[in-house]
Scaffold this motif. Structure first.
Motif, PDB file in Angstrom:
ATOM      1  N   TYR A 143       0.837  -1.201   0.000  1.00  0.00           N
ATOM      2  CA  TYR A 143       0.000   0.000   0.000  1.00  0.00           C
ATOM      3  C   TYR A 143       0.869   1.248   0.000  1.00  0.00           C
ATOM      4  N   LYS A 144       0.422   2.257  -0.751  1.00  0.00           N
ATOM      5  CA  LYS A 144       1.088   3.555  -0.753  1.00  0.00           C
ATOM      6  C   LYS A 144       0.153   4.542  -0.046  1.00  0.00           C
ATOM      7  N   PHE A 145       0.618   5.072   1.085  1.00  0.00           N
ATOM      8  CA  PHE A 145      -0.176   6.014   1.871  1.00  0.00           C
ATOM      9  C   PHE A 145      -0.076   7.410   1.261  1.00  0.00           C
ATOM     10  N   ARG A 146      -1.164   8.183   1.360  1.00  0.00           N
ATOM     11  CA  ARG A 146      -1.116   9.584   0.919  1.00  0.00           C
ATOM     12  C   ARG A 146      -0.347  10.427   1.928  1.00  0.00           C
ATOM     13  N   ASP A 147      -0.599  10.135   3.208  1.00  0.00           N
ATOM     14  CA  ASP A 147       0.071  10.826   4.316  1.00  0.00           C
ATOM     15  C   ASP A 147       0.721   9.764   5.182  1.00  0.00           C
ATOM     16  N   LYS A 162       6.366   6.842   1.705  1.00  0.00           N
ATOM     17  CA  LYS A 162       5.142   6.494   2.424  1.00  0.00           C
ATOM     18  C   LYS A 162       4.523   5.203   1.896  1.00  0.00           C
ATOM     19  N   SER A 163       5.362   4.214   1.652  1.00  0.00           N
ATOM     20  CA  SER A 163       4.885   2.951   1.088  1.00  0.00           C
ATOM     21  C   SER A 163       5.219   1.777   1.994  1.00  0.00           C
ATOM     22  N   TYR A 175       8.313  -0.701   5.933  1.00  0.00           N
ATOM     23  CA  TYR A 175       7.741   0.617   5.645  1.00  0.00           C
ATOM     24  C   TYR A 175       8.869   1.554   5.239  1.00  0.00           C
ATOM     25  N   PRO A 219       1.231   7.065   7.885  1.00  0.00           N
ATOM     26  CA  PRO A 219       0.201   6.204   8.477  1.00  0.00           C
ATOM     27  C   PRO A 219      -0.200   6.672   9.871  1.00  0.00           C
TER      28      PRO A 219
END
Length: 139
Positions: A57-61, A93-94, A88, A63
């Motif tokens: 998963y790639k987070f926008r902000d 941010k992935s 992580y 976690p």
């Protein structure tokens, strides 16, 4: 594993999945899209290791608190990681399942390792993500 060995391994692998490639770029990075899965490769010359990472998963902000711990808890509880480890990377941010190679594996073994890693990453991005979100956010 030398850079030349890593380069050859990735070239053979990429050819085997129908995506001919140079393997690693001059900076030591490479990647592949396999169905819905994304694989990334990085050669660490200082340690002479090839790192393979399948995106979960790639987070926008960054976690939210408890999210990364939730994934690490899943790993510790025995959820199949496809031979990788939860990883992580804050700079992008992935979240990945990553595996390190210090010695050259056989081509067929590497292909099977990447199949297992990508399959696990898709499950982690779906089922495991849902479980972690439910525990952390109460949804």
């Amino acid at each position: 594993m030398t850079r030349d060995e890593a380069q050859r391994l990735l070239q053979v692998f990429m050819q085997s999945i129908g995506q001919p490639s140079e393997g690693l770029n001059p900076q030591g990075f490479g990647g592949a899209a396999i169905g819905d899965a994304q694989l990334y490769f990085e050669y660490h010359s200082d340690k002479q290791q090839l790192e393979t990472s399948a995106l979960i998963y790639k987070f926008r902000d960054a976690p939210k608190p408890g999210v990364l711990e939730g994934f690490r808890s899943e790993e510790k509880s025995g959820t199949d990681t496809g031979g990788g480890a939860v990883d992580y990377e804050p700079e992008n941010k992935s979240l990945f399942l990553s595996r390190i190679y210090s010695t050259m594996p056989a081509d067929a073994a590497f292909r099977e390792d990447m199949r297992r890693l990508t399959e696990a990453s898709l499950k982690w991005g779906d089922e495991v993500m849902d479980r972690v979100a439910t525990r952390v956010h109460g949804r």
